[in-house]
Scaffold this motif. Sequence first.
Motif, PDB file in Angstrom:
ATOM      1  N   MET A   1       0.851  -1.191   0.000  1.00 38.67           N
ATOM      2  CA  MET A   1       0.000   0.000   0.000  1.00 38.67           C
ATOM      3  C   MET A   1       0.887   1.242   0.000  1.00 38.67           C
ATOM      4  SD  MET A   1      -2.434   1.649   2.955  1.00 38.67           S
ATOM      5  CE  MET A   1      -3.792   0.453   2.956  1.00 38.67           C
ATOM      6  N   ALA A   2       0.526   2.205  -0.848  1.00 43.30           N
ATOM      7  CA  ALA A   2       1.220   3.502  -0.840  1.00 43.30           C
ATOM      8  C   ALA A   2       0.168   4.598  -0.759  1.00 43.30           C
ATOM      9  CB  ALA A   2       2.057   3.672  -2.099  1.00 43.30           C
TER      10      ALA A   2
ATOM     11  N   GLN B   1       3.529   2.612   2.577  1.00 41.52           N
ATOM     12  CA  GLN B   1       3.010   2.600   3.940  1.00 41.52           C
ATOM     13  C   GLN B   1       3.240   1.255   4.601  1.00 41.52           C
ATOM     14  OE1 GLN B   1       1.528   5.476   5.364  1.00 41.52           O
ATOM     15  NE2 GLN B   1       2.450   6.296   3.527  1.00 41.52           N
ATOM     16  N   THR B   2       2.911   0.176   3.873  1.00 38.78           N
ATOM     17  CA  THR B   2       3.038  -1.149   4.476  1.00 38.78           C
ATOM     18  C   THR B   2       3.035  -2.192   3.365  1.00 38.78           C
ATOM     19  OG1 THR B   2       2.192  -2.544   6.284  1.00 38.78           O
ATOM     20  CG2 THR B   2       0.545  -1.561   4.816  1.00 38.78           C
ATOM     21  N   THR B   3       3.717  -3.300   3.639  1.00 36.61           N
ATOM     22  CA  THR B   3       3.739  -4.386   2.657  1.00 36.61           C
ATOM     23  C   THR B   3       3.509  -5.698   3.395  1.00 36.61           C
ATOM     24  OG1 THR B   3       5.990  -5.331   2.697  1.00 36.61           O
ATOM     25  CG2 THR B   3       5.738  -3.127   1.732  1.00 36.61           C
TER      26      THR B   3
ATOM     27  N   ASP C   1      -4.186   0.832   8.264  1.00 37.24           N
ATOM     28  CA  ASP C   1      -4.068  -0.508   7.681  1.00 37.24           C
ATOM     29  C   ASP C   1      -4.425  -1.588   8.706  1.00 37.24           C
ATOM     30  OD1 ASP C   1      -0.742   0.480   7.937  1.00 37.24           O
ATOM     31  OD2 ASP C   1      -1.622  -1.002   9.289  1.00 37.24           O
ATOM     32  N   GLY C   2      -4.478  -1.215   9.989  1.00 39.87           N
ATOM     33  CA  GLY C   2      -4.925  -2.154  11.016  1.00 39.87           C
ATOM     34  C   GLY C   2      -3.830  -3.029  11.612  1.00 39.87           C
ATOM     35  N   GLY C   3      -2.593  -2.878  11.158  1.00 35.18           N
ATOM     36  CA  GLY C   3      -1.515  -3.751  11.648  1.00 35.18           C
ATOM     37  C   GLY C   3      -1.155  -3.503  13.097  1.00 35.18           C
TER      38      GLY C   3
ATOM     39  N   PRO D   1      12.719  -3.250   5.933  1.00 36.09           N
ATOM     40  CA  PRO D   1      13.331  -3.214   4.597  1.00 36.09           C
ATOM     41  C   PRO D   1      12.710  -2.206   3.623  1.00 36.09           C
ATOM     42  CG  PRO D   1      13.136  -5.482   5.348  1.00 36.09           C
ATOM     43  CD  PRO D   1      12.438  -4.644   6.362  1.00 36.09           C
ATOM     44  N   THR D   2      11.395  -2.021   3.657  1.00 37.27           N
ATOM     45  CA  THR D   2      10.795  -1.133   2.646  1.00 37.27           C
ATOM     46  C   THR D   2      10.694   0.310   3.118  1.00 37.27           C
ATOM     47  OG1 THR D   2       8.612  -1.833   3.426  1.00 37.27           O
ATOM     48  CG2 THR D   2       9.495  -2.954   1.458  1.00 37.27           C
ATOM     49  N   TYR D   3      11.225   0.626   4.323  1.00 41.67           N
ATOM     50  CA  TYR D   3      11.368   2.031   4.713  1.00 41.67           C
ATOM     51  C   TYR D   3      12.823   2.355   4.426  1.00 41.67           C
ATOM     52  CZ  TYR D   3       6.835   1.475   7.012  1.00 41.67           C
ATOM     53  OH  TYR D   3       5.523   1.219   7.289  1.00 41.67           O
TER      54      TYR D   3
END
Length: 283
Positions: free
Chosen positions: A47-48, A54-56, A88-90, A223-225
Amino acid sequence: MSGGSWFREELHKHIAMTYEVGEVLHRGRTDFQDLVIYTNPTFGRIMALDGVTQTTEGDEFVYHEMMSHVPLFAHGDAKRVLVIGGGDGGVLREVLKHPVEAAVEVELDKGVVDASIQWLPSISDGAYDDPRTRLIVGDGAKFMAETDEKFDVIIVDSTDPIGPGAVLFSREFYADCKRCMNPGGILVTQNGVPALQADELVSSVGHFRALFPDGNCYLAVVPTYVGGFMAMGWASLDPAKRTVDEATLRRRYEASGIETRYYSPELHRGAFALPNFVRKLVG
Ligand code: SAM
């Protein structure tokens, strides 16, 4: 943007990050943000918002576990938890693994919640249906300024300090968080990647130090930040909460029965060991 193309994230000056697009699952403009959910062969569904990751599915566990279990195992007896943002609810999912009585989430953009439930169901994983959850759709800063509710842990799972998220990095907002804390309360914040976003970390910890008995940060590698480890801001009404010993954390962790993929009591303690350049940044 279509299958086989590349999603280009330009959050930071002078560098960009690109992700191969498998399939675009959802794309649209909510009332507040441009939202896209697409698949990537390595990280799964991503999600972006406004062009920022934002989150993967592939690495969300790192961030959501560290934003939730560090304050909750440090606190030891949190009953009322507030999540600001977190659409996103995580974070909500991880918080609800603890025996909290209430988990209130104040999320600006219902479009993010709806898209996450529909296209990233593993991230919220039913958290929004938990009877302890209360979702309030609105601006987090406005809620904080007006509420008379009190919380044991406040988790600011916001976007970066650009656009609608900017108000969640202000001293007024942090002062309102403090006003809404029970004794022993803890505030943690999404505070960017120090190697590339030092200013926001310096600013937040400076506000924490001015407002709270204890202000600092801890680190995690998402990793994705992009840009190395990211910082989570830490502020508390009780300085002892930041230095809970490993044996106590382990006892709480084992008693909880919570299974984690990134968090551990040893890592909890280690996350507060800051490299010299970060220690110098936060003073
Ligand atoms: N993990 C992500 C990160 O580190 O950037 C954050 C994920 S979460 C999707 C960020 C959420 O903050 C979004 O759902 C966004 O709508 C919400 N948000 C932004 N500004 C807000 C505000 N002023 N009040 C409440 N929620 C806000």
